[in-house]
Design a protein around this motif. Structure first.
Motif, short mmCIF file in Angstrom:
data_model
loop_
_atom_site.label_atom_id
_atom_site.label_comp_id
_atom_site.label_asym_id
_atom_site.label_seq_id
_atom_site.Cartn_x
_atom_site.Cartn_y
_atom_site.Cartn_z
N ASP A 16 0.83 -1.19 0.00
CA ASP A 16 0.00 0.00 0.00
C ASP A 16 0.88 1.25 0.00
OD1 ASP A 16 -1.80 2.09 0.77
OD2 ASP A 16 -3.14 0.55 1.57
N ASP A 17 0.69 2.10 -0.98
CA ASP A 17 1.47 3.34 -1.10
C ASP A 17 1.30 4.24 0.13
OD1 ASP A 17 2.40 2.55 -3.56
OD2 ASP A 17 0.93 3.74 -4.68
N ARG A 18 0.22 4.05 0.87
CA ARG A 18 0.00 4.88 2.05
C ARG A 18 1.04 4.63 3.13
NH1 ARG A 18 -6.19 3.42 3.20
NH2 ARG A 18 -5.34 1.39 2.60
N LEU A 19 1.75 3.49 3.04
CA LEU A 19 2.76 3.16 4.05
C LEU A 19 4.18 3.51 3.62
CD1 LEU A 19 1.37 -0.27 5.31
CD2 LEU A 19 1.14 1.99 6.35
N CYS A 24 8.66 1.79 10.49
CA CYS A 24 8.84 0.36 10.75
C CYS A 24 9.49 -0.39 9.59
CB CYS A 24 7.50 -0.29 11.09
SG CYS A 24 6.28 -0.18 9.77
N THR A 25 9.71 0.28 8.48
CA THR A 25 10.29 -0.37 7.32
C THR A 25 11.58 -1.09 7.68
OG1 THR A 25 9.31 1.26 5.85
CG2 THR A 25 11.15 -0.01 4.97
N GLY A 26 11.65 -2.37 7.37
CA GLY A 26 12.82 -3.18 7.66
C GLY A 26 12.89 -3.70 9.09
N ARG A 27 11.88 -3.45 9.87
CA ARG A 27 11.87 -3.86 11.28
C ARG A 27 10.69 -4.75 11.63
NH1 ARG A 27 12.91 1.95 14.25
NH2 ARG A 27 14.90 2.42 13.25
N PRO A 59 5.84 9.18 10.14
CA PRO A 59 5.10 10.12 9.29
C PRO A 59 3.83 9.53 8.68
CG PRO A 59 7.03 9.31 8.13
CD PRO A 59 7.12 8.78 9.54
N VAL A 60 3.64 8.22 8.76
CA VAL A 60 2.45 7.62 8.16
C VAL A 60 1.57 6.94 9.22
CG1 VAL A 60 3.51 7.35 5.89
CG2 VAL A 60 3.64 5.47 7.53
N GLN A 61 1.68 7.39 10.45
CA GLN A 61 0.93 6.76 11.54
C GLN A 61 -0.58 6.80 11.29
OE1 GLN A 61 1.57 8.40 15.43
NE2 GLN A 61 0.70 6.61 16.43
N LEU A 62 -1.10 7.89 10.82
CA LEU A 62 -2.54 8.01 10.57
C LEU A 62 -2.98 7.03 9.48
CD1 LEU A 62 -5.08 9.47 11.41
CD2 LEU A 62 -4.56 11.23 9.73
N CYS A 64 -1.45 4.25 8.69
CA CYS A 64 -1.30 2.91 9.26
C CYS A 64 -2.52 2.55 10.10
CB CYS A 64 -0.03 2.87 10.11
SG CYS A 64 0.35 1.27 10.82
N ASP A 65 -3.02 3.49 10.88
CA ASP A 65 -4.21 3.26 11.68
C ASP A 65 -5.41 2.97 10.79
OD1 ASP A 65 -5.60 3.17 14.25
OD2 ASP A 65 -6.54 5.06 13.61
N THR A 66 -5.54 3.73 9.72
CA THR A 66 -6.64 3.51 8.77
C THR A 66 -6.56 2.11 8.16
OG1 THR A 66 -6.74 5.86 8.25
CG2 THR A 66 -7.68 4.35 6.63
N ILE A 67 -5.37 1.73 7.74
CA ILE A 67 -5.19 0.40 7.13
C ILE A 67 -5.50 -0.69 8.14
CG2 ILE A 67 -3.48 -1.17 6.15
CD1 ILE A 67 -2.18 1.40 4.90
N SER A 68 -5.05 -0.53 9.38
CA SER A 68 -5.30 -1.56 10.38
C SER A 68 -6.80 -1.73 10.63
CB SER A 68 -4.57 -1.26 11.69
OG SER A 68 -5.11 -0.13 12.33
N ARG A 69 -7.55 -0.62 10.61
CA ARG A 69 -9.00 -0.72 10.77
C ARG A 69 -9.64 -1.40 9.56
NH1 ARG A 69 -10.69 4.37 10.80
NH2 ARG A 69 -8.69 5.38 11.05
N GLU A 70 -9.10 -1.13 8.37
CA GLU A 70 -9.60 -1.78 7.16
C GLU A 70 -9.37 -3.29 7.22
OE1 GLU A 70 -7.54 0.20 3.98
OE2 GLU A 70 -8.72 2.04 4.18
N LEU A 71 -8.24 -3.69 7.78
CA LEU A 71 -7.91 -5.12 7.89
C LEU A 71 -8.68 -5.83 9.00
CD1 LEU A 71 -4.06 -4.93 7.40
CD2 LEU A 71 -5.71 -5.96 5.84
#
Length: 98
Positions: A16-19, A24-27, A59-62, A64-71
């Motif tokens: 997802d481009d939103r991330l 957290c990339t690479g972690r 910088p993409v916390q918001l 990430c939260d949206t995606i987690s709710r979608e999942l």
């Protein structure tokens, strides 16, 4: 093997481009509930708390939260600084040193 996908598997599935630019990339193992199957509950709690601290400046916390709710229930581990789908520890809480 867990019935739930790992953070790495979900991230690969999402792409997802939103991330883009996520802290957290690479972690992924730090954020994954089942990164170490034999891990003690206290160690896992410390690791996941460390992951959540990384999220604070992401910088993409918001997004990430949206995606987690979608999942929904498929989002397990640390997402947007929150633990999701983390098993509860068993037994009584520690009240002091024995």
């Amino acid at each position: 093997m867990s019935a739930w996908p790992t953070i790495s598997e979900l991230a690969a599935e999402l792409a997802d481009d939103r991330l883009d630019g996520a802290a957290c990339t690479g972690r992924a193992p730090l954020f994954d509930v089942d990164a170490a199957p034999d891990e003690h509950d206290d160690d896992r709690a410390y690791r996941l708390a460390s992951a959540a601290r990384i999220c604070r400046g992401c910088p993409v916390q918001l997004a990430c939260d949206t995606i987690s709710r979608e999942l929904g229930g498929r989002a397990v581990g640390v997402w947007a600084g929150r633990s999701r789908g983390v098993p509860r520890t068993s037994g009584r809480p520690k009240t002091g040193v024995a």
